[in-house]
Motif scaffolding. Sequence first.
Motif, PDB file in Angstrom:
ATOM      1  N   LYS A  27       0.901  -1.100   0.022  1.00 11.62           N
ATOM      2  CA  LYS A  27      -0.055   0.086  -0.012  1.00 11.62           C
ATOM      3  C   LYS A  27       0.875   1.208   0.086  1.00 11.62           C
ATOM      4  O   LYS A  27       0.391   2.485  -0.491  1.00 11.62           O
ATOM      5  N   PHE A  30       1.450   1.520  -3.837  1.00 13.68           N
ATOM      6  CA  PHE A  30       0.300   1.862  -4.916  1.00 13.68           C
ATOM      7  C   PHE A  30      -0.542   2.810  -4.358  1.00 13.68           C
ATOM      8  O   PHE A  30      -1.143   3.612  -5.100  1.00 13.68           O
ATOM      9  N   GLU A  34      -0.211   7.381  -7.595  1.00 11.72           N
ATOM     10  CA  GLU A  34      -0.994   7.511  -8.556  1.00 11.72           C
ATOM     11  C   GLU A  34      -0.416   6.957  -9.821  1.00 11.72           C
ATOM     12  O   GLU A  34      -0.670   6.043 -10.477  1.00 11.72           O
ATOM     13  N   THR A  37       0.739   3.352  -9.913  1.00 15.94           N
ATOM     14  CA  THR A  37      -0.441   2.383 -10.097  1.00 15.94           C
ATOM     15  C   THR A  37      -0.794   2.467 -11.341  1.00 15.94           C
ATOM     16  O   THR A  37      -1.301   1.384 -11.985  1.00 15.94           O
ATOM     17  N   VAL A  77      -6.028  -2.921  -3.586  1.00 13.06           N
ATOM     18  CA  VAL A  77      -6.039  -1.472  -3.863  1.00 13.06           C
ATOM     19  C   VAL A  77      -7.332  -1.462  -4.851  1.00 13.06           C
ATOM     20  O   VAL A  77      -7.447  -2.031  -5.885  1.00 13.06           O
ATOM     21  N   CYS A  79      -9.551   1.232  -7.441  1.00 12.76           N
ATOM     22  CA  CYS A  79      -9.451   2.672  -8.011  1.00 12.76           C
ATOM     23  C   CYS A  79     -10.569   2.478  -9.310  1.00 12.76           C
ATOM     24  O   CYS A  79     -10.625   1.468  -9.628  1.00 12.76           O
TER      25      CYS A  79
END
Length: 297
Positions: A27, A30, A34, A37, A77, A79
Amino acid sequence: MNNIQQADVLNEFVPRYFNPRNDVAFKKIFVNHEHLTISFLNSTLRLEGERKIVKIVFLPTERLPLTAEAKKSILDVLCTDQKGHQYIIEVQNKYMLNYVQRVQHYASHLYSGQLNTADNYLELKPVTLLSILNHTIFPDDVNYLSFHHNIEKETKISYLNDMSYAFIELPKFNKKLEDLKTTEDYWVFMMKEAAHLREVPKHAPDEVKQAYGILEKHKWTRIERLAYEQAKIGLMDDLEAIRTARVEGREEGEQIGLEKGKAEGKIEIAKELIADGMSLKKICKITGLSPEVVQEL
């Protein structure tokens, strides 16, 4: 050999980086960066042209239906990109018998959760789950990076394409440093080997080099190091309980020492023993579960 030379020899074998598959390290790379990732997703999902991600927004992972068992070993994660497409990146550190079923539930929950009862189904956006596995789940003829989606049987064309899956089986990735060529190669190599390295791969892309920089041990605060070790110990304890159950079940067939007596722990052990092909009678004897419960598993 003087003290300085001795220290140099010892340090030569000391890993420089933390393991990116640790919850805290994963974490730290990532969730907080931004652009890293985006690079990871674009390269491993092989997104090109109009499909490339240019911007993402991180979403709270509380939206995902994690069980108590999964919370111990799954790092995630969540998004969404500039088109509203949603992505789950997760690391699975422990073998789970029901893993393939779980990821489908995981993705479908996120997909259906986009709408309220009165909303238009046409507003639903695609969901992609990218899973990084510390073990194999598919046969040897399936590549280390595999892609899965629904296709029509005869035409091989995908019409139901709003949910897709990609799996990186790290044990199958056998490329050496000299074999690394693409950004994908360097990211997957980092996920598998970073904790064993002393230097960043020379020709790694800038984004991957930045990720190695984040993993450098000397840059972490004492509190961050402590959190890292706690996450590591938690996973190790969980894995050791499973190994103990396997050994005692195979060698002695005696009651496994789950003194805490938690039903959740017994069920987890039973699943592992089922995967090992142990008989129903022995599993019931080891876990204390009834034959009916074991058969349902």
